[in-house]
Design a protein around this motif. Structure first.
Motif, PDB file in Angstrom:
ATOM      1  N   LEU A 224       0.975  -1.363  -0.142  1.00 23.11           N
ATOM      2  CA  LEU A 224      -0.534   0.415  -0.102  1.00 23.11           C
ATOM      3  C   LEU A 224       0.829   0.961   0.386  1.00 23.11           C
ATOM      4  CD1 LEU A 224      -2.933  -1.107   2.824  1.00 23.11           C
ATOM      5  CD2 LEU A 224      -3.215  -0.889   0.016  1.00 23.11           C
ATOM      6  N   CYS A 225       1.899   1.277   0.586  1.00 15.39           N
ATOM      7  CA  CYS A 225       2.983   2.366   0.836  1.00 15.39           C
ATOM      8  C   CYS A 225       3.413   2.993  -0.026  1.00 15.39           C
ATOM      9  CB  CYS A 225       3.662   1.773   1.885  1.00 15.39           C
ATOM     10  SG  CYS A 225       2.912   2.333   4.001  1.00 15.39           S
ATOM     11  N   VAL A 226       4.297   1.437  -1.023  1.00 10.94           N
ATOM     12  CA  VAL A 226       4.708   1.383  -2.691  1.00 10.94           C
ATOM     13  C   VAL A 226       4.143   2.544  -3.361  1.00 10.94           C
ATOM     14  CG1 VAL A 226       5.708  -0.052  -3.952  1.00 10.94           C
ATOM     15  CG2 VAL A 226       6.595   0.353  -1.671  1.00 10.94           C
ATOM     16  N   HIS A 227       2.601   2.106  -3.252  1.00 12.16           N
ATOM     17  CA  HIS A 227       2.419   2.526  -4.128  1.00 12.16           C
ATOM     18  C   HIS A 227       1.671   3.396  -3.750  1.00 12.16           C
ATOM     19  CE1 HIS A 227      -2.073   2.409  -6.298  1.00 12.16           C
ATOM     20  NE2 HIS A 227      -1.573   2.095  -7.206  1.00 12.16           N
ATOM     21  N   GLY A 228       1.547   4.192  -2.985  1.00 13.11           N
ATOM     22  CA  GLY A 228       0.659   5.475  -2.470  1.00 13.11           C
ATOM     23  C   GLY A 228       1.972   6.639  -2.836  1.00 13.11           C
ATOM     24  N   ALA A 229       3.071   6.350  -2.678  1.00  9.12           N
ATOM     25  CA  ALA A 229       4.598   6.946  -2.849  1.00  9.12           C
ATOM     26  C   ALA A 229       4.495   6.912  -4.489  1.00  9.12           C
ATOM     27  CB  ALA A 229       5.295   6.206  -2.136  1.00  9.12           C
ATOM     28  N   LYS A 230       4.293   5.553  -5.408  1.00  8.02           N
ATOM     29  CA  LYS A 230       5.033   6.642  -6.948  1.00  8.02           C
ATOM     30  C   LYS A 230       3.537   7.261  -7.195  1.00  8.02           C
ATOM     31  CE  LYS A 230       3.460   3.482 -11.028  1.00  8.02           C
ATOM     32  NZ  LYS A 230       2.616   1.507 -11.266  1.00  8.02           N
ATOM     33  N   HIS A 231       2.494   7.230  -6.352  1.00  2.00           N
ATOM     34  CA  HIS A 231       1.447   8.907  -7.137  1.00  2.00           C
ATOM     35  C   HIS A 231       0.930   9.380  -6.134  1.00  2.00           C
ATOM     36  CE1 HIS A 231      -0.273   5.069  -9.959  1.00  2.00           C
ATOM     37  NE2 HIS A 231      -0.051   4.560  -9.729  1.00  2.00           N
ATOM     38  N   ARG A 232       2.804   9.469  -5.347  1.00  3.39           N
ATOM     39  CA  ARG A 232       2.469  10.946  -4.631  1.00  3.39           C
ATOM     40  C   ARG A 232       1.379  10.856  -3.839  1.00  3.39           C
ATOM     41  NH1 ARG A 232       5.255  15.577  -7.647  1.00  3.39           N
ATOM     42  NH2 ARG A 232       5.168  16.293  -5.773  1.00  3.39           N
ATOM     43  N   TRP A 233       0.213  10.175  -3.218  1.00  2.00           N
ATOM     44  CA  TRP A 233      -0.948   9.496  -2.540  1.00  2.00           C
ATOM     45  C   TRP A 233      -1.479  11.023  -2.773  1.00  2.00           C
ATOM     46  CZ3 TRP A 233      -1.235   5.785   0.616  1.00  2.00           C
ATOM     47  CH2 TRP A 233       0.032   5.163   1.147  1.00  2.00           C
ATOM     48  N   SER A 234      -2.506  10.841  -4.195  1.00  2.00           N
ATOM     49  CA  SER A 234      -3.220  11.980  -4.947  1.00  2.00           C
ATOM     50  C   SER A 234      -4.338  11.397  -4.744  1.00  2.00           C
ATOM     51  CB  SER A 234      -2.390  12.283  -5.899  1.00  2.00           C
ATOM     52  OG  SER A 234      -2.475  10.743  -6.806  1.00  2.00           O
ATOM     53  N   CYS A 240      -6.169   6.709   2.963  1.00  2.00           N
ATOM     54  CA  CYS A 240      -7.741   5.803   4.075  1.00  2.00           C
ATOM     55  C   CYS A 240      -8.163   4.436   3.835  1.00  2.00           C
ATOM     56  CB  CYS A 240      -9.042   5.891   3.438  1.00  2.00           C
ATOM     57  SG  CYS A 240     -10.544   4.208   4.584  1.00  2.00           S
ATOM     58  N   ASP A 241      -6.934   3.354   2.778  1.00  2.00           N
ATOM     59  CA  ASP A 241      -6.643   1.802   3.116  1.00  2.00           C
ATOM     60  C   ASP A 241      -5.379   2.212   3.882  1.00  2.00           C
ATOM     61  OD1 ASP A 241      -8.136   0.844   1.012  1.00  2.00           O
ATOM     62  OD2 ASP A 241      -6.002   1.432  -0.539  1.00  2.00           O
ATOM     63  N   VAL A 242      -4.146   3.074   4.091  1.00  2.00           N
ATOM     64  CA  VAL A 242      -3.056   2.229   5.377  1.00  2.00           C
ATOM     65  C   VAL A 242      -4.058   2.490   7.021  1.00  2.00           C
ATOM     66  CG1 VAL A 242      -1.487   3.575   6.531  1.00  2.00           C
ATOM     67  CG2 VAL A 242      -1.670   3.252   3.811  1.00  2.00           C
ATOM     68  N   ALA A 243      -5.054   3.955   6.430  1.00  2.00           N
ATOM     69  CA  ALA A 243      -5.926   4.121   8.609  1.00  2.00           C
ATOM     70  C   ALA A 243      -6.388   2.909   8.244  1.00  2.00           C
ATOM     71  CB  ALA A 243      -6.078   5.344   7.738  1.00  2.00           C
ATOM     72  N   SER A 269       9.695   5.393   1.757  1.00  4.85           N
ATOM     73  CA  SER A 269       7.947   5.065   1.879  1.00  4.85           C
ATOM     74  C   SER A 269       7.168   4.602   2.316  1.00  4.85           C
ATOM     75  CB  SER A 269       8.363   4.470   0.494  1.00  4.85           C
ATOM     76  OG  SER A 269       9.493   4.336  -0.723  1.00  4.85           O
ATOM     77  N   VAL A 270       7.262   3.970   3.468  1.00  2.00           N
ATOM     78  CA  VAL A 270       6.554   2.900   4.387  1.00  2.00           C
ATOM     79  C   VAL A 270       7.002   4.935   5.684  1.00  2.00           C
ATOM     80  CG1 VAL A 270       6.322   1.520   6.257  1.00  2.00           C
ATOM     81  CG2 VAL A 270       6.933   0.544   3.896  1.00  2.00           C
ATOM     82  N   VAL A 271       7.556   4.321   6.068  1.00  2.00           N
ATOM     83  CA  VAL A 271       7.721   6.151   6.689  1.00  2.00           C
ATOM     84  C   VAL A 271       6.859   7.028   6.639  1.00  2.00           C
ATOM     85  CG1 VAL A 271       8.731   8.270   7.946  1.00  2.00           C
ATOM     86  CG2 VAL A 271       9.928   5.443   7.884  1.00  2.00           C
ATOM     87  N   TYR A 272       6.757   7.722   4.930  1.00  2.00           N
ATOM     88  CA  TYR A 272       6.094   8.326   4.417  1.00  2.00           C
ATOM     89  C   TYR A 272       4.666   8.304   4.031  1.00  2.00           C
ATOM     90  CZ  TYR A 272       4.700  11.565  -0.195  1.00  2.00           C
ATOM     91  OH  TYR A 272       4.213  11.946  -0.715  1.00  2.00           O
ATOM     92  N   GLY A 273       4.190   6.868   3.444  1.00  2.00           N
ATOM     93  CA  GLY A 273       3.178   6.762   3.499  1.00  2.00           C
ATOM     94  C   GLY A 273       2.128   6.700   5.295  1.00  2.00           C
ATOM     95  N   LEU A 274       2.921   6.325   6.370  1.00  2.00           N
ATOM     96  CA  LEU A 274       2.676   6.462   7.766  1.00  2.00           C
ATOM     97  C   LEU A 274       2.366   7.700   7.915  1.00  2.00           C
ATOM     98  CD1 LEU A 274       4.727   3.619   9.303  1.00  2.00           C
ATOM     99  CD2 LEU A 274       2.167   3.817   9.132  1.00  2.00           C
ATOM    100  N   LEU A 275       3.169   9.361   7.983  1.00  2.00           N
ATOM    101  CA  LEU A 275       2.732  10.433   8.103  1.00  2.00           C
ATOM    102  C   LEU A 275       1.978  11.079   7.112  1.00  2.00           C
ATOM    103  CD1 LEU A 275       6.850  11.177   7.936  1.00  2.00           C
ATOM    104  CD2 LEU A 275       5.239  10.978   9.888  1.00  2.00           C
ATOM    105  N   LEU A 299      11.119  13.613   5.779  1.00  2.00           N
ATOM    106  CA  LEU A 299       9.216  12.962   5.334  1.00  2.00           C
ATOM    107  C   LEU A 299       8.346  14.258   5.405  1.00  2.00           C
ATOM    108  CD1 LEU A 299      10.255   9.298   4.764  1.00  2.00           C
ATOM    109  CD2 LEU A 299      10.291  10.784   2.872  1.00  2.00           C
ATOM    110  N   ARG A 300       8.280  15.197   6.769  1.00  2.00           N
ATOM    111  CA  ARG A 300       7.523  14.529   6.786  1.00  2.00           C
ATOM    112  C   ARG A 300       6.617  16.312   6.886  1.00  2.00           C
ATOM    113  NH1 ARG A 300       4.110  14.390  11.380  1.00  2.00           N
ATOM    114  NH2 ARG A 300       5.721  12.257  12.148  1.00  2.00           N
ATOM    115  N   PRO A 301       7.661  16.945   5.792  1.00  2.00           N
ATOM    116  CA  PRO A 301       7.159  18.093   5.198  1.00  2.00           C
ATOM    117  C   PRO A 301       6.512  17.427   3.603  1.00  2.00           C
ATOM    118  CG  PRO A 301       9.096  18.477   5.810  1.00  2.00           C
ATOM    119  CD  PRO A 301       9.216  17.655   6.690  1.00  2.00           C
ATOM    120  N   LEU A 302       7.113  16.349   2.912  1.00  2.00           N
ATOM    121  CA  LEU A 302       6.269  16.204   1.694  1.00  2.00           C
ATOM    122  C   LEU A 302       5.397  15.043   2.206  1.00  2.00           C
ATOM    123  CD1 LEU A 302       8.110  15.373  -0.433  1.00  2.00           C
ATOM    124  CD2 LEU A 302       8.838  12.802   0.013  1.00  2.00           C
ATOM    125  N   ALA A 303       4.967  15.201   3.412  1.00  2.00           N
ATOM    126  CA  ALA A 303       3.665  14.348   4.216  1.00  2.00           C
ATOM    127  C   ALA A 303       2.903  15.247   3.549  1.00  2.00           C
ATOM    128  CB  ALA A 303       3.591  13.517   4.923  1.00  2.00           C
TER     129      ALA A 303
END
Length: 400
Positions: A224-234, A240-243, A269-275, A299-303
Motif C-alpha cells: 500500500l505504501c509503495v503504491h501510494g508513494a508511486k502516485h504521490r498519495w494523490s 484510507c487503506d493504510v489507516a 516509502s513506508v514512513v512517508y505513507g504512515l506520516l 519526510l514530514r514536510p513531504l507528507a
C-alpha cells in the motif's frame, strides 16, 4: 486553510468514527456545504461508499435528499460491482490454480473484505493479481482465451513494451478490468517486490467460500505504501487503506515491517505513507512504529505537501510542466535510499530532458522556418521552452 468540504470528506473517509469525529461532522454540516463539490471530490478520491455510510448514519436529516439518494444509489451500485468482481476473481484464481500457477490477489475486493470488513465500503475499479514473471505468458493466454481483450502494447516476445511489469486486460461485455503484475516496485528500485518476496509470508484464507492466498498485514502495508508513494498519495482512498489496515491490525509486527522494508530499500516509502495517514486522517501511529526510523524530519514536510495537494481546486494550483517535473524529482530523491537507485533515477531524469530537446510541432508553430533551415529548430526549442515554462515560474516566484 482546508475547506469545509475537504474536512467533511476526511471525517467520512473511515470505517469507524469516534465521538469527536461525529461531532466535527455535525458541526461542519451546520455551515455552508457545497454538496455538488463534495460529491465530485468524493468521486475523484473514490470514497463515496464511506461518505454515504457515515452521512446516512450520523446526520441523514441534515443532508439534502437528492444528495443522499445519489450517494445511496452509488453505494448500491458499488456493492453490486464488487460482488461481480469477487465472482470473477474467484473464477480466475481457480483457473490459474488448475494450471499450476501461483497467484496472489491484492487490493480490490480482498482488501475490502479483509480490511474494510465489507465489500460495499471500498471502491474497486479492477482486479489486481500478482503472479510470477515465468507464468506471465501463460496467464496472458488464459485470459485471452477467457474472452478478455489485452490493452497493453507488446514486444515481439509477448512482454510489455518499455520493460513494464504488468498486463492490463478488459472484458468487452462489461468493461471489467484485470491487471496482472509480476513486480510491484517500479524501475526506480533495484530490488524487486515480487511474488518470490511475498509468497513465504502469504497464508490461505476463506474468501466467500473459496480458499485463496492472502498477504500478511506487514507485507500488505509495504504494498500500500509503495503504491501510494508511486502516485504521490494523490487519492484519499489509498490513504484510507493504510489507516484502516492500522486500525484492523493494531498488533502489527513493526520489526518485521522494517526488516523487510530495509531489505528492499522501502523504509522511506513506508514512513512517508504512515506520516501521510497521520497528517491527513489523524491516524494515531504507534510509538513503536516510528521509533528509530530515520528521515522523519525530511519526510514530514513531504507528507504535509501531499495533504495540501490532495484538495487543490482545479485552476487554483496549476503549475507549469517544469515545476511539476522538478517536484517529481524532489519526491523521488527524498524516497530512494540506495545510491545505485538514486543514480539510475538521476540518469533517467537527465535523459528525459535531452529527449525534450527534440523539436516538435509546437516549435514549428512558434516560428515557421523553410526546410533548408529546419536544423535551427534545435536552437529555437530551448528558447521556446524557457519562454513557455521558466519565465512564468520566475514571475510567479517574484510576485510571491
Amino acid at each position: 486553510m482546508i475547506r469545509s468540504e475537504s474536512q467533511l470528506l476526511c471525517c467520512c473517509a473511515r470505517v469507524c468514527t469516534d465521538a469527536a469525529t461525529v461531532g466535527h461532522v455535525r458541526s461542519l454540516i451546520q455551515g455552508e456545504i457545497d454538496w455538488p463539490d463534495l460529491i465530485r471530490t468524493a468521486t475523484q478520491h473514490r470514497v463515496r461508499p464511506l461518505v454515504y455510510r457515515n452521512l446516512s448514519q450520523i446526520c441523514p436529516e441534515a443532508v439534502p435528499t437528492v444528495v443522499l439518494n445519489e450517494l445511496k444509489k452509488d453505494f448500491q451500485s458499488n456493492a453490486g460491482r464488487n460482488l461481480a468482481l469477487t465472482g470473477e476473481l474467484r473464477g480466475l484464481l481457480r483457473l490459474f490454480q488448475s494450471h499450476g500457477i501461483a497467484a496472489l490477489p491484492f487490493k480490490g475486493p480482498t482488501l475490502a473484505a479483509t480490511v474494510y470488513g465489507s465489500l460495499s465500503l471500498r471502491h474497486s475499479g479492477d482486479l489486481d493479481i500478482l503472479i510470477h514473471r515465468r507464468d506471465a505468458l501463460r496467464c496472458k493466454d488464459l485470459l485471452l482465451a477467457r474472452g478478455y481483450r489485452l490493452l497493453t502494447a507488446l514486444t515481439p516476445y509477448g512482454f510489455p513494451v518499455g520493460g513494464e511489469f504488468e498486463y492490463q486486460f478488459e472484458r468487452p461485455c462489461d468493461h471489467l478490468a484485470v491487471e496482472l503484475r509480476w513486480r510491484l516496485t517500479g524501475r526506480q528500485y533495484s530490488a524487486p517486490l515480487d511474488l518470490d518476496r511475498l509468497i513465504g509470508s502469504a497464508h490461505t484464507i476463506e474468501f466467500r467460500g473459496t480458499p485463496i492466498l492472502a498477504l500478511a498485514p506487514e507485507e500488505l502495508l509495504l504494498i500500500l505504501c509503495v503504491h501510494g508513494a508511486k502516485h504521490r498519495w494523490s487519492c484519499l482512498m489509498w490513504i484510507c487503506d493504510v489507516a484502516e489496515l492500522l486500525r484492523v491490525y493494531p498488533e502489527i509486527d513493526w520489526s518485521r515491517v522494517w526488516k523487510h522494508a530495509s531489505e528492499l530499500g522501502l523504509w522511506r516509502s513506508v514512513v512517508y505513507g504512515l506520516l501521510v495517514a497521520q497528517e491527513t486522517l489523524g491516524v494515531q501511529i504507534p510509538v513503536a512504529a516510528l521509533r528509530g526510523t530515520p528521515s522523519q524530519a525530511q519526510l514530514r514536510p513531504l507528507a504535509r505537501e501531499a495533504r495540501e495537494r490532495l484538495f487543490i481546486q482545479p485552476g487554483s494550483g496549476d503549475r507549469n510542466v517544469l515545476e511539476l517535473r522538478m517536484g517529481d524529482a524532489r519526491h523521488w530523491f527524498s524516497l530512494l535510499e540506495a545510491l545505485p537507485d538514486r543514480a539510475r533515477y538521476g540518469l533517467q531524469f537527465i535523459l528525459s530532458f535531452f529527449h525534450q530537446l527534440t523539436p516538435n510541432e509546437k516549435d514549428r508553430l512558434f516560428l515557421s522556418l523553410p526546410a533548408g533551415l529546419s536544423f535551427l529548430y534545435y536552437l529555437l526549442r530551448p528558447v521556446r521552452l524557457i519562454r513557455e515554462y521558466v519565465s512564468p515560474l520566475l514571475r510567479s516566484r517574484t510576485r510571491s
